[in-house]
Scaffold this active site. Structure first.
Site, PDB file in Angstrom:
ATOM      1  N   ARG A  38       0.818  -1.215   0.000  1.00 49.88           N
ATOM      2  CA  ARG A  38       0.000   0.000   0.000  1.00 49.88           C
ATOM      3  C   ARG A  38       0.847   1.258   0.000  1.00 49.88           C
ATOM      4  O   ARG A  38       0.489   2.273  -0.592  1.00 49.88           O
ATOM      5  CB  ARG A  38      -0.928  -0.009   1.220  1.00 49.88           C
ATOM      6  CG  ARG A  38      -1.913   1.166   1.271  1.00 49.88           C
ATOM      7  CD  ARG A  38      -2.850   1.033   2.465  1.00 49.88           C
ATOM      8  NE  ARG A  38      -2.130   1.064   3.723  1.00 49.88           N
ATOM      9  CZ  ARG A  38      -1.793   2.186   4.369  1.00 49.88           C
ATOM     10  NH1 ARG A  38      -2.103   3.367   3.856  1.00 49.88           N
ATOM     11  NH2 ARG A  38      -1.154   2.125   5.516  1.00 49.88           N
ATOM     12  N   ASP A  52      -4.611  -1.753  -2.134  1.00 55.52           N
ATOM     13  CA  ASP A  52      -5.062  -1.503  -0.771  1.00 55.52           C
ATOM     14  C   ASP A  52      -6.122  -2.543  -0.424  1.00 55.52           C
ATOM     15  O   ASP A  52      -7.159  -2.619  -1.095  1.00 55.52           O
ATOM     16  CB  ASP A  52      -5.639  -0.093  -0.658  1.00 55.52           C
ATOM     17  CG  ASP A  52      -5.980   0.312   0.769  1.00 55.52           C
ATOM     18  OD1 ASP A  52      -5.969  -0.571   1.655  1.00 55.52           O
ATOM     19  OD2 ASP A  52      -6.269   1.498   0.991  1.00 55.52           O
ATOM     20  N   GLY A  81      -1.547  -5.802   7.404  1.00 56.61           N
ATOM     21  CA  GLY A  81      -2.205  -5.409   8.645  1.00 56.61           C
ATOM     22  C   GLY A  81      -1.667  -4.094   9.175  1.00 56.61           C
ATOM     23  O   GLY A  81      -0.584  -3.641   8.789  1.00 56.61           O
ATOM     24  N   TYR A 144      -6.821  -4.571  17.582  1.00 60.20           N
ATOM     25  CA  TYR A 144      -5.889  -5.473  16.911  1.00 60.20           C
ATOM     26  C   TYR A 144      -6.143  -6.922  17.320  1.00 60.20           C
ATOM     27  O   TYR A 144      -6.197  -7.821  16.468  1.00 60.20           O
ATOM     28  CB  TYR A 144      -4.462  -5.052  17.259  1.00 60.20           C
ATOM     29  CG  TYR A 144      -3.377  -5.825  16.538  1.00 60.20           C
ATOM     30  CD1 TYR A 144      -3.090  -5.555  15.202  1.00 60.20           C
ATOM     31  CD2 TYR A 144      -2.631  -6.794  17.191  1.00 60.20           C
ATOM     32  CE1 TYR A 144      -2.087  -6.246  14.537  1.00 60.20           C
ATOM     33  CE2 TYR A 144      -1.633  -7.494  16.540  1.00 60.20           C
ATOM     34  CZ  TYR A 144      -1.366  -7.219  15.208  1.00 60.20           C
ATOM     35  OH  TYR A 144      -0.371  -7.918  14.548  1.00 60.20           O
ATOM     36  N   LYS A 148      -7.241 -10.071  14.854  1.00 59.91           N
ATOM     37  CA  LYS A 148      -6.378 -11.235  14.676  1.00 59.91           C
ATOM     38  C   LYS A 148      -7.029 -12.521  15.186  1.00 59.91           C
ATOM     39  O   LYS A 148      -6.828 -13.598  14.622  1.00 59.91           O
ATOM     40  CB  LYS A 148      -5.036 -10.995  15.375  1.00 59.91           C
ATOM     41  CG  LYS A 148      -4.195  -9.908  14.735  1.00 59.91           C
ATOM     42  CD  LYS A 148      -3.839 -10.248  13.291  1.00 59.91           C
ATOM     43  CE  LYS A 148      -2.870  -9.266  12.676  1.00 59.91           C
ATOM     44  NZ  LYS A 148      -2.490  -9.615  11.291  1.00 59.91           N
TER      45      LYS A 148
END
Length: 238
Positions: A38, A52, A81, A144, A148
């Site tokens: 990105r 993206d 990420g 986060y 995950k």
């Protein structure tokens, strides 16, 4: 397909850190390695496409270019990420949704698009790069950790849905890894993290890459829906 036959590999977020190490490991095996990135520089050693994961059209365009050049993606490593770390009471809704949209919905976008080619080929390997935080939890990382952790449910649902089509979906859960992100932490903080790890050291990006290439190999053809920790023992039991 033999181990010597070059396969088409896609690593999202493959221009740095863990993603770069994984891409390099597959390239060393002689595969056709493609990466998306990105921001930052595009590595010249891979077939690099700017895309993206938050933008479906961008992802579709990347796949079309890869497929035109190398054919369908046979092995996908969903690695891209971001983090937006802050304590829960200070976390904005944007902090939360940005991380979910990139880490979780972004993984969904690239996986859904990859499965079209995998179903036609009647084979495929999907590898999600999660985190020990997704199982272990971490203060200041509610967004986060949630993103995950959810990758595990995604991988196991895909396994049940596509397992009979010779498509596997597995999760690697790294712990602390020597990357630019950890190097930027104060030395005192780094030492606190090392003290919490039974191995008393951080992983190297190559440690995660070794597991990724093994999961993509014929040796791991009967493994699916698994979570493999690469964390020096930090998250054992979670």
């Amino acid at each position: 397909m033999t181990e010597q036959t070059p396969k088409t590999i896609l690593v999202t977020g493959g221009n740095r850190g863990i993603g770069y190490a994984i891409a390099q490991a597959f390239k060393n095996q002689g595969h056709n390695v493609c990466i998306t990135y990105r921001s930052g520089e595009a590595p010249q050693e891979f077939f690099s496409v700017k895309a993206d994961v938050k933008d479906t059209e961008s992802i579709n365009a990347a796949y079309e270019l890869i497929e035109k050049t190398y054919g369908p993606v046979e092995i996908l490593i969903a690695n891209a990420g971001i983090t937006r770390d802050t304590l829960l009471m200070r976390m904005t809704e944007e902090d939360f949704t940005d991380v979910i949209d990139t880490n979780l919905t972004g993984a969904f976008r690239v996986v859904q698009r990859a499965t079209k080619g995998m179903l036609k080929l009647k084979r495929g390997r999907i590898i999600f790069i999660s985190s020990v935080v997704g199982l272990y939890g971490s203060a200041g990382q509610t967004n986060y950790a949630a993103s995950k952790s959810a990758l595990i449910g995604m991988a196991r649902s895909i396994t049940r849905e596509l397992g009979a089509r010779n498509i596997t979906a597995n999760v690697i859960a790294p712990g602390f890894v020597n990357t630019e992100m950890t190097a930027a932490l104060p030395e005192k903080v780094q030492q606190q993290y090392r003290d919490a790890i039974p191995a008393k050291k951080f992983a190297e990006p190559e440690d995660i890459a070794h597991v990724a290439t093994w999961l993509a190999s014929e040796q791991a053809h009967y493994i699916s829906g698994a979570v493999i920790p690469v964390d020096g023992g930090l998250g054992m039991g979670h």
